[in-house]
Design a protein around this motif. Structure first.
Motif, PDB file in Angstrom:
ATOM      1  N   SER A 210      28.260  64.512  87.213  1.00  0.00           N
ATOM      2  CA  SER A 210      27.293  63.556  87.754  1.00  0.00           C
ATOM      3  C   SER A 210      27.437  62.146  87.200  1.00  0.00           C
ATOM      4  CB  SER A 210      25.869  64.054  87.488  1.00  0.00           C
ATOM      5  OG  SER A 210      25.613  64.143  86.102  1.00  0.00           O
ATOM      6  N   VAL A 211      28.636  61.811  86.733  1.00  0.00           N
ATOM      7  CA  VAL A 211      28.872  60.448  86.264  1.00  0.00           C
ATOM      8  C   VAL A 211      29.293  59.588  87.451  1.00  0.00           C
ATOM      9  CG1 VAL A 211      30.285  58.962  84.798  1.00  0.00           C
ATOM     10  CG2 VAL A 211      29.496  61.192  83.949  1.00  0.00           C
ATOM     11  N   MET A 212      28.578  58.488  87.655  1.00  0.00           N
ATOM     12  CA  MET A 212      28.886  57.598  88.768  1.00  0.00           C
ATOM     13  C   MET A 212      30.246  56.925  88.562  1.00  0.00           C
ATOM     14  SD  MET A 212      27.864  56.223  91.652  1.00  0.00           S
ATOM     15  CE  MET A 212      26.080  56.493  91.701  1.00  0.00           C
ATOM     16  N   PRO A 213      31.174  57.075  89.528  1.00  0.00           N
ATOM     17  CA  PRO A 213      32.458  56.375  89.425  1.00  0.00           C
ATOM     18  C   PRO A 213      32.242  54.861  89.459  1.00  0.00           C
ATOM     19  CG  PRO A 213      32.527  58.099  91.102  1.00  0.00           C
ATOM     20  CD  PRO A 213      31.085  57.916  90.726  1.00  0.00           C
ATOM     21  N   THR A 214      33.242  54.112  89.061  1.00  0.00           N
ATOM     22  CA  THR A 214      33.151  52.656  89.135  1.00  0.00           C
ATOM     23  C   THR A 214      33.129  52.218  90.599  1.00  0.00           C
ATOM     24  OG1 THR A 214      35.550  52.319  89.167  1.00  0.00           O
ATOM     25  CG2 THR A 214      34.468  52.479  86.995  1.00  0.00           C
ATOM     26  N   ALA A 219      35.064  52.482  96.179  1.00  0.00           N
ATOM     27  CA  ALA A 219      35.641  51.708  97.279  1.00  0.00           C
ATOM     28  C   ALA A 219      36.987  52.288  97.695  1.00  0.00           C
ATOM     29  CB  ALA A 219      35.794  50.248  96.864  1.00  0.00           C
ATOM     30  N   PHE A 220      37.795  52.697  96.717  1.00  0.00           N
ATOM     31  CA  PHE A 220      39.104  53.293  97.010  1.00  0.00           C
ATOM     32  C   PHE A 220      38.929  54.590  97.793  1.00  0.00           C
ATOM     33  CE2 PHE A 220      42.556  56.213  95.902  1.00  0.00           C
ATOM     34  CZ  PHE A 220      43.667  55.462  96.292  1.00  0.00           C
ATOM     35  N   ARG A 221      37.993  55.426  97.366  1.00  0.00           N
ATOM     36  CA  ARG A 221      37.743  56.691  98.080  1.00  0.00           C
ATOM     37  C   ARG A 221      37.320  56.431  99.518  1.00  0.00           C
ATOM     38  NH1 ARG A 221      34.875  61.095  94.064  1.00  0.00           N
ATOM     39  NH2 ARG A 221      35.898  60.489  92.126  1.00  0.00           N
ATOM     40  N   LYS A 253      29.031  52.363 105.869  1.00  0.00           N
ATOM     41  CA  LYS A 253      28.855  53.740 106.328  1.00  0.00           C
ATOM     42  C   LYS A 253      29.524  54.741 105.387  1.00  0.00           C
ATOM     43  CE  LYS A 253      29.237  56.575 110.520  1.00  0.00           C
ATOM     44  NZ  LYS A 253      29.671  56.586 111.946  1.00  0.00           N
ATOM     45  N   ILE A 254      30.843  54.667 105.300  1.00  0.00           N
ATOM     46  CA  ILE A 254      31.582  55.672 104.522  1.00  0.00           C
ATOM     47  C   ILE A 254      31.259  55.549 103.038  1.00  0.00           C
ATOM     48  CG2 ILE A 254      33.853  56.534 103.881  1.00  0.00           C
ATOM     49  CD1 ILE A 254      34.880  55.514 106.579  1.00  0.00           C
ATOM     50  N   HIS A 320      36.195  44.377  96.918  1.00  0.00           N
ATOM     51  CA  HIS A 320      37.317  45.307  96.773  1.00  0.00           C
ATOM     52  C   HIS A 320      38.002  45.549  98.111  1.00  0.00           C
ATOM     53  CE1 HIS A 320      36.203  45.894  92.706  1.00  0.00           C
ATOM     54  NE2 HIS A 320      35.237  46.772  92.896  1.00  0.00           N
ATOM     55  N   HIS A 321      37.214  45.723  99.174  1.00  0.00           N
ATOM     56  CA  HIS A 321      37.789  46.008 100.494  1.00  0.00           C
ATOM     57  C   HIS A 321      38.522  44.797 101.057  1.00  0.00           C
ATOM     58  CE1 HIS A 321      35.789  49.762 100.218  1.00  0.00           C
ATOM     59  NE2 HIS A 321      34.572  49.288 100.447  1.00  0.00           N
ATOM     60  N   ILE A 322      37.968  43.598 100.859  1.00  0.00           N
ATOM     61  CA  ILE A 322      38.650  42.383 101.315  1.00  0.00           C
ATOM     62  C   ILE A 322      39.982  42.225 100.586  1.00  0.00           C
ATOM     63  CG2 ILE A 322      38.573  39.866 101.363  1.00  0.00           C
ATOM     64  CD1 ILE A 322      36.750  41.040 103.412  1.00  0.00           C
TER      65      ILE A 322
END
Length: 459
Positions: A210-214, A219-221, A253-254, A320-322
């Motif tokens: 339950s550790v929140m990823p960075t 964003a990568f996922r 969304k994703i 990150h997405h840009i």
């Protein structure tokens, strides 16, 4: 939009309790993302529409009273079908009013909810929401109505509760069913948490599950899911018809779905550890109640941090997405370069050295700033220009027309998803400083890309 929304930034938003109590009272809730015509009648006398458009699918769903044929003695032949019912607008007035649902058959199935307060709509930003709850009072049905401004915390809460898609337009929900769906989603995980606590392994379980990823990892996922879903090997803006819509799908969304699942797990485990501790003990119900009360400040802090976590994630993820999209498109850029003004624009294309070189073609360089939501924050990027071209990209729906005009006066170009360009819920259409991400690629990036690459700029 008749007023400048930036003048209201200090105005407190509606208490979330109002929305939650409303959802507790209502057996069913009609939810609509308002189109421009659903709002502008309230302040623009030149508009012909009166009231809010109700699609015939929801009109005939059984939620609203059945329309009946109006008896007419004026000799006119066009039929009018209507229904009157009590509505209550607690945010704007006391007491009930008799509202009207009316369909003029000369306009086919077009139906409007009229005799409603103008004040409920006149100050709303684009893409705001109307909620109508069906509430039973004694032997009479009353329709309680709320409007939620699209920039408010309550709108984010509504979207969370009903899991509204970014492209959501209109629907009817049963709040109890939504609660049951949410409960079902977490029950399997809850069993794992209980087992871990009983085994005295809750701390290890938390670290492993339950550790929140960075924000970068989430964003990568999200991009991986998007590429697999659409059969892509990367997210180059030149390989997609609608790169702006792709950014919106990935970020709104994703990625939101991925983040929400991790946050649900993280907060569930943290709450258990606050109330129950890390070591398994025999505990009575009365002890749990006392513990809940005693740890109320810690629980409040947990809920507050969850809200803040959602806000900070959104901004970073869009950047990150840009960055990934520019990289996959082989567009040279520099990120977070410190300017003379001490400002750090998100991206400079192709490089600060090239833009400031005064060489032939240097005027083609630009600053690209990425903001998931704008509100008054667009003025921050205006200070980054220093005479350079500035493009501001966002997936935000709720930018008012007068704000877009203000941006134009400062020379700021707005880059938005393709689907929002002429959307009925937004006010982007008709502004020369607004372009879709596809237009940005075709008219700005592509013509200058060869020149930029020749400069040797890289990222």
């Amino acid at each position: 939009m008749k007023n400048n929304p930036e003048l209201d930034i200090e105005k407190p938003s509606e208490d979330a309790d109002v929305l939650l109590q409303f959802l507790d009272r209502a057996s069913q809730v009609f939810v609509k993302k308002l189109e421009n015509n659903d709002r502008d009648w309230s302040y623009d006398q030149t508009k012909h529409q009166n009231g809010v458009y109700i699609p015939h699918a929801q009109r005939d769903s059984g939620f609203f009273p059945t329309l009946t044929l109006k008896e007419r003695e004026d000799g006119k032949t066009n039929e009018i079908w209507e229904a009157y019912f009590l509505t209550y607008w607690p945010q704007f007035e006391k007491g009930y009013r008799k509202s009207r649902l009316v369909n003029y058959r000369s306009k086919s199935e077009e139906t409007h909810l009229t005799r409603i307060p103008k004040s409920a709509f006149s100050e709303l930003l684009p893409a705001s929401f109307l909620l109508i709850g069906c509430i039973q009072l004694a032997d009479e049905t009353v329709f309680e109505c709320l409007t939620l401004d699209s920039a408010s915390e309550e709108t984010a809460l509504l979207s969370d509760i009903f899991n509204l898609d970014p492209d959501f337009k209109v629907g009817i929900f049963r709040p109890e069913e939504k609660k049951s769906e949410e409960t079902a989603r977490i029950m399997d995980f809850a069993e794992e948490v209980i087992s871990a606590w009983e085994d005295g392994a809750i701390a290890r379980f938390a670290a492993e599950n339950s550790v929140m990823p960075t924000s970068y990892e989430i964003a990568f996922r999200a991009r991986q899911v998007f590429m697999k879903r659409h059969g892509l090997v990367n997210i180059s803006p030149f390989s997609m018809d609608s790169p702006g819509d792709a950014l919106r799908e990935i970020s709104r969304k994703i990625e939101w779905g991925i983040f929400r699942e991790f946050q649900r797990r993280e907060r569930s485990v943290e709450l258990i550890r606050i109330v129950m501790g890390d070591e398994p003990i025999k505990i009575r119900t009365s002890d749990i109640i006392r513990k809940l009360i005693d740890e109320l400040p810690a629980i409040d802090a947990l809920m507050l941090s969850a809200s803040q976590q959602r806000k900070s994630r959104a901004g970073y993820s869009y950047e990150h997405h840009i960055e990934a999209m520019l990289g996959d498109g082989k567009v040279p850029f520099e990120k977070q370069v410190i300017l003379a003004s001490k400002k750090r624009p998100d991206f400079i294309l192709p490089s600060l050295e090239f833009i400031d070189s005064k060489k032939e073609g240097s005027e083609t360089g630009l600053i690209l700033s990425a903001k998931t939501t704008l509100r008054e924050r667009w003025k921050q990027v205006e200070r980054e220009m220093e005479g350079r071209r500035l493009f501001l990209t966002t997936v935000d729906e709720n930018i008012a027309s007068n704000t877009i005009e203000d941006m134009a006066s400062f020379g700021v170009h707005l880059v938005i998803p393709e689907s929002l360009r002429k959307s009925k819920e937004t006010e982007y259409e008709g502004h020369e400083n607004v372009l879709s991400f596809r237009e940005f690629c075709d008219e700005t990036l592509t013509p200058n890309l060869k020149t930029w690459i020749k400069t040797g700029s890289s990222h």
